[in-house]
Design an enzyme around this catalytic site. Structure first.
Site, PDB file in Angstrom:
ATOM      1  N   ASN A   1       1.713  -4.610  -7.314  1.00 16.27           N
ATOM      2  CA  ASN A   1       1.755  -3.164  -7.089  1.00 16.27           C
ATOM      3  C   ASN A   1       3.170  -2.729  -6.724  1.00 16.27           C
ATOM      4  OD1 ASN A   1       0.563  -0.413  -6.219  1.00 16.27           O
ATOM      5  ND2 ASN A   1       1.601  -1.111  -4.367  1.00 16.27           N
ATOM      6  N   GLU A   2       3.796  -2.001  -7.612  1.00 14.63           N
ATOM      7  CA  GLU A   2       5.059  -1.275  -7.357  1.00 14.63           C
ATOM      8  C   GLU A   2       6.282  -2.137  -7.073  1.00 14.63           C
ATOM      9  OE1 GLU A   2       4.193   1.616  -4.300  1.00 14.63           O
ATOM     10  OE2 GLU A   2       3.116   2.914  -5.682  1.00 14.63           O
TER      11      GLU A   2
ATOM     12  N   TRP B   1      -1.287  -0.995   6.869  1.00 12.70           N
ATOM     13  CA  TRP B   1      -0.766  -0.290   5.683  1.00 12.70           C
ATOM     14  C   TRP B   1      -0.616   1.176   6.043  1.00 12.70           C
ATOM     15  CZ3 TRP B   1       0.767  -3.760   2.298  1.00 12.70           C
ATOM     16  CH2 TRP B   1       1.355  -3.300   1.112  1.00 12.70           C
ATOM     17  N   ASP B   2      -0.252   2.016   5.088  1.00 15.71           N
ATOM     18  CA  ASP B   2      -0.091   3.421   5.493  1.00 15.71           C
ATOM     19  C   ASP B   2      -1.426   4.147   5.597  1.00 15.71           C
ATOM     20  OD1 ASP B   2      -0.426   3.718   2.752  1.00 15.71           O
ATOM     21  OD2 ASP B   2       1.425   4.831   2.402  1.00 15.71           O
ATOM     22  N   TRP B   3      -2.521   3.439   5.370  1.00 16.29           N
ATOM     23  CA  TRP B   3      -3.865   4.001   5.598  1.00 16.29           C
ATOM     24  C   TRP B   3      -4.746   3.076   6.414  1.00 16.29           C
ATOM     25  CZ3 TRP B   3      -5.634  -0.230   3.511  1.00 16.29           C
ATOM     26  CH2 TRP B   3      -4.985  -0.765   2.386  1.00 16.29           C
TER      27      TRP B   3
ATOM     28  N   GLU C   1      -1.671   6.268 -10.072  1.00 10.66           N
ATOM     29  CA  GLU C   1      -1.778   6.634  -8.652  1.00 10.66           C
ATOM     30  C   GLU C   1      -1.181   8.013  -8.476  1.00 10.66           C
ATOM     31  OE1 GLU C   1      -0.051   4.377  -5.468  1.00 10.66           O
ATOM     32  OE2 GLU C   1      -0.968   2.506  -6.127  1.00 10.66           O
TER      33      GLU C   1
HETATM   34  C1  BMA Z   1       1.290   3.678  -3.149  1.00  6.63           C
HETATM   35  C2  BMA Z   1       0.211   2.629  -3.052  1.00  6.63           C
HETATM   36  C3  BMA Z   1      -0.059   2.207  -1.671  1.00  6.63           C
HETATM   37  C4  BMA Z   1       0.057   3.342  -0.707  1.00  6.63           C
HETATM   38  C5  BMA Z   1       0.001   4.646  -1.412  1.00  6.63           C
HETATM   39  C6  BMA Z   1       0.102   5.833  -0.517  1.00  6.63           C
HETATM   40  O1  BMA Z   1       2.519   3.210  -2.886  1.00  6.63           O
HETATM   41  O2  BMA Z   1       0.460   1.588  -3.918  1.00  6.63           O
HETATM   42  O3  BMA Z   1       0.804   1.163  -1.310  1.00  6.63           O
HETATM   43  O4  BMA Z   1      -0.921   3.234   0.249  1.00  6.63           O
HETATM   44  O5  BMA Z   1       1.026   4.740  -2.333  1.00  6.63           O
HETATM   45  O6  BMA Z   1       1.329   5.886   0.128  1.00  6.63           O
END
Ligand code: BMA
Length: 923
Positions: free
Chosen positions: A454-455, A187-189, A551
């Site tokens: 999610n999203e 993932w991005d983390w 978020e």
């Molecule tokens: C959103 C989250 C994650 C991601 C975060 C940071 O899109 O739902 O998918 O890690 O941003 O980019």
């Protein structure tokens, strides 16, 4: 009739026996090709390889890439076990596995007994015919998740987008084609470790007639204020039907009990109890953290069959109501709708963060670790975490601890940032997943909302992945999966909490628009996600004003102490290849520096490692100040609307709570539990009452924000005292009582009934950067009649002049209610730190470290000869946390505490403590 005939047979088989369970957890052999190592269940092949010394730390440097071959191989888990004649004599013997990860074929004594394709499903296989008395063997042959998704991809009529993650993730492609932790492909983390293994309990269960598989409960309030309890009991029975028995429900510690004779006619049958709980049971409500007690009750269910065999299950439940309020904000309907939660009838601003899996190797996530993370959340006044849809439906311990600590949960279904297939086998598997998971989670009072993904709605509408050319096709898939499948099952299984199709969404407006909104993330409806990396993070005027922000985030580096175990000497340089590799967020490292230079001067130590350590510190400053700015912005908007109808913001959940590994990410808690500066800041910006200064053009605008207006409580001596809720559940930082901050106005010491307003005095002091003595102090009497309002507004240059401060950049403000220690206080600068004038290097000293009366808690004195911004304390090698950190020191002495999470003595801790502040990073 059938039963009568069968009974003698069953009696023969079962006389004198109880339900029999044989755990298969523990030692297995994990093998692939020429590799064969012992492995523990629950677990994955990676931890088996680590334990046997075949591989090193997977988190070390680029080992995720180095060990890519492991995930690409097929692994088998095998073991032997004994079965007695008594066990085999039961009419039904099943293998229950609460989690195979993921695609597997299970054989017992070389006979295939079942297959698995979904990590989030509990599988139950009939294995009676395959077993023998004596030694038996079981093999779970896994197919590599990365290999499986390639196979799926080649069989699909069209691409399920995106077909791969961005290159910066260094990940595997196709996670959306398998029902498995989506972030295990990167993932991005987080890194790519596509695990295989038996990740939850596995056992054999032998029974006579029926067993209780699941118990769910639902609480609601009757019109007369008493509680109604609905209990659903899901039974699994033997094939010879019907089965008779008795079910009994008991609620401890009350004396509430209910029982009935049951007649089970299906192999998977269910029985419901509807219990009206009498007033005499004196039910204590469950409240979120900060609002009251987290009272929990043990609900036992006993099943006794006609042969006298018993089987039981226990769940812990809480009594609370939850409503998601989506009323029009105005008679002018075009201004949109509210979006807030009411728990037990009280509107609650959601304060918190987002939760991802705590480790790539889930078997390493112990109860202690989960407790530490969730306690860290509760300690900084969070009341909510969102269990994000790219991870896992968390383990039972997670939900149990959230119930205990009053952390409300926003639970996504596990679909994130992608389109998903909808072929029959996939949908069928999702149906099993949703049914199982909803039944598993339903009784937890902490879970306040379920959300489909999610999203993904926004990704579809805004064409993030190239779906635009085939929008109709992908939209149909979206509706089929989240509405026809996930939502339909939720509606049948659990209407006790709200369901949202996607996080974020426009709530009921999304539904009105056919579940795919024209403009997702509309600030007039539902919740939004907000990321801005290139605007000034300390300036709230760049932020949107949503109904809720579920978020928002910025990145920072974890501590050098955290990175050192996985870095080598060449890596400890901000611009090292490893740092580039480790930050999966495209341009993340550059962005952090671009943010930093807007706010502070960059560290310039000639020593590479020290400079990196200083840069880490600077990224954490930005992160902390940024999230403070954003979080307070959302809290300030909780009960106002702007002319466009924006406002009434009732939630702020920043991205994200804790790291999955050691890397620069959005987390406020490092891998291993250490708090970054942001986490300390959260203790202040999420405090029940905050003073929140902001600039409106040239005007200083000071807000006070309270979770709730204070209430009056009658005291024994028949006087009244203003206190802040909850009195019953004081936590560090929230113990805060009007009497400790000055003399309350007479009108408030004797009154009747709860006040609808609150009077106090705000003190605003202006300091110059080079003196501990305030230039000027303003005392501002105020009356609060809502929970967030501006109490002071003045032209900042006029204030600067009247304090005889040279110019804005030489001064800053301290704001408090009269007692800086016990009451809320805050600081506010009138320029950025790169522009601040008069700051000098401070000499900070720690002295008089001594043990306090609390176990493993130590008190010490911190002194400074100069004003010191962003004082940063560390206890290298001793896990724990300070009472405050990252603060602006504007007094020469402070008393602080360190709460160690492990045994440590004064000498060791003294040697471990370090301190620095901003000017120390300039040479
Ligand atoms: C959103 C989250 C994650 C991601 C975060 C940071 O899109 O739902 O998918 O890690 O941003 O980019």
């Amino acid at each position: 009739m059938v039963t009568v005939l069968l009974l003698p047979l069953l009696l023969l088989a079962a006389e004198g026996m109880a339900t029999n369970t044989i755990s298969l957890n523990g030692q297995w052999i994990v093998s692939s090709g020429d590799i064969s190592v012992p492995g523990t269940v629950p677990g994955s092949m990676y931890t088996a390889l680590i334990a046997s010394g075949r591989i090193g730390d997977p988190y070390f440097r680029m080992n995720d890439k180095e060990y890519g071959w492991i995930g690409d191989r097929d692994w088998a888990y095998t073991r032997t076990f004994q079965v007695t004649a008594d066990t085999l004599a039961y009419p039904r013997v099943v293998l229950v596995c609460e989690g195979f990860d993921t695609v597997a074929t299970v054989t017992v004594n070389n006979q295939t007994v079942g297959t698995s394709m979904n990590m989030f499903v509990r599988y139950v296989y009939d294995i009676k015919q395959a077993l023998v008395v004596g030694q038996n063997s079981i093999t779970v042959q896994f197919q590599s998740a990365t290999g499986y998704v390639k196979q799926v991809a080649s069989s699909l009529p069209y691409d399920i987008l995106p077909t791969c993650v961005p290159p910066q993730y260094h990940g595997a492609c196709g996670a959306n084609l398998i029902r498995k932790t989506q972030c295990s492909f990167s993932w991005d983390w987080g890194p790519s470790f596509p695990t295989q293994g038996i990740w939850r309990d596995i056992y054999i269960q032998a029974y006579n007639t029926a067993v209780i598989r699941d118990v769910t409960s639902e609480t609601s309030k009757n019109a007369d204020g008493t509680w109604h309890l609905k209990v659903d009991i899901f039974m699994e029975t033997i094939a010879q039907l019907p089965v008779h028995g008795q079910l009994e429900v008991k609620l401890y510690p009350t004396s509430v009990t209910s029982s009935k004779q049951v007649n089970l006619v299906k192999q998977n049958d269910s029985v419901s109890f509807n219990i009206n709980i009498p007033k005499s049971a004196a039910i204590d409500e469950w409240w979120p953290n900060g609002y009251g007690n987290q009272s929990l009750y043990d609900l036992y269910v006993f099943y006794t069959d006609s042969l006298g065999t018993m089987n039981n299950k226990k769940i812990r439940i809480g009594f609370r109501t939850v409503e998601l309020v989506q009323d029009y904000v105005s008679v002018n309907k075009s201004l949109g709708r509210t979006f807030y939660f009411r728990i037990n009838g009280r509107p609650i601003f959601l304060k918190g963060s987002n939760w991802i899996p705590a480790d790539s190797f889930l078997e390493r996530v112990t109860r202690d670790r989960v407790y530490n993370y969730l306690k860290s959340a509760a300690d900084v006044h969070m009341n909510t975490l969102r269990v994000w849809g790219g991870g896992i439906y968390e383990m039972d311990i997670f939900y149990e601890i959230a119930d205990e600590l009053g952390i409300m949960l926003w639970q996504d279904f596990m679909f994130a940032c992608a389109m998903y297939p909808t072929h029959p086998a996939f949908i069928d598997s999702v149906k099993q997943e949703v049914t199982y998971q909803v039944r598993r989670m339903k009784h937890h009072p902490s879970i306040i909302v379920l959300s489909g993904n999610n999203e993904n709605e926004k990704a579809l509408v805004q064409d993030w992945y190239g779906t635009g050319v085939n929008f109709t096709l992908y939209k149909a898939d979206y509706l089929k999966l989240y509405i026809d499948t996930v939502r339909s099952i939720v509606m049948a299984e659990d209407t006790s909490r709200p369901f949202l199709a996607s996080s974020p969404s426009n709530g009921v407006e999304t539904q009105a628009e056919g579940w795919v909104a024209n403009a997702p993330y509309d600030t007039h409806y539902g919740d939004i996600h907000e990321y801005k990396y290139l605007t000034p993070f300390y300036d709230p005027s760049v932020l949107r004003i949503p109904r809720m922000c579920s978020e928002y985030g910025l990145q920072s580096y974890p501590s050098l102490e955290g990175l050192e175990p996985v870095y080598n000497d060449t890596d400890v340089d901000y611009w090292s290849d490893l740092n580039d590799y480790r930050n999966h967020h495209p341009f993340g490292n550059v962005e952090m520096m671009a943010e930093a230079i807007q706010y502070v001067n960059l560290p310039n130590c000639p020593d590479r490692k020290q400079r990196f350590s200083d840069l880490i510190y600077v990224t954490q400053i930005d992160h902390a100040v940024g999230m403070r700015t954003w979080s307070e912005h959302y809290r300030r908007w909780q009960n106002r609307l702007d002319s466009d109808g924006q406002g009434n913001t009732m939630g702020a959940l920043y991205w994200m709570l804790a790291d999955i590994w050691q890397a620069p990410t959005w987390a406020s808690i490092e891998y291993g539990g250490k708090w970054k500066m942001l986490h300390y800041y959260a203790a202040n910006f999420f405090a029940p009452t905050i003073i929140s200064p902001t600039m409106d053009g040239d005007f200083l605008d000071v807000y006070i924000v309270m979770d709730e207006l204070p209430v009056k409580e009658t005291r024994q001596d028949d006087t009244y005292q203003l206190i802040f809720k909850p009195k019953t559940n004081p936590r560090p930082f929230s113990i805060f009582d009007l009497n400790t901050w000055g003399n309350p106005p007479a009108s408030h010491t004797r009154a009747t009934g709860p006040p609808s307003e609150f009077d106090g005095t705000l003190y605003i002091e202006m300091y110059s950067w080079n003196s501990f003595t305030a230039l000027k102090s303003w005392s501002v009497p105020f009356t609060m009649n809502t929970t967030a309002q501006s109490v002071f507004r003045a032209d900042i240059d006029t204030m600067v002049q009247s304090a005889q401060c040279t110019r804005r950049s030489t001064c800053f403000l301290v704001l408090h209610f009269g007692d800086r220690v016990a009451g809320p206080s805050t600081w506010y600068t009138l320029s950025t730190f790169s522009g601040a004038q008069g700051l000098e290097k401070a000499k900070l000293q720690i002295s008089n470290l001594r043990a306090s009366t609390v176990q493993n808690q130590f008190t010490f004195t911190l002194t400074s000869d100069k004003i010191a911004p962003f004082v940063w304390l560390e206890a290298i090698g001793v896990k724990g946390r300070f009472s405050d950190n990252g603060f602006l020191m504007y007094q020469p002495n402070m008393t602080l505490t360190y709460l160690a999470w492990e045994a440590v003595d004064v000498n060791k801790l003294t040697a471990a403590l370090t301190v620095k502040s901003l000017m120390d990073v300039y040479y």
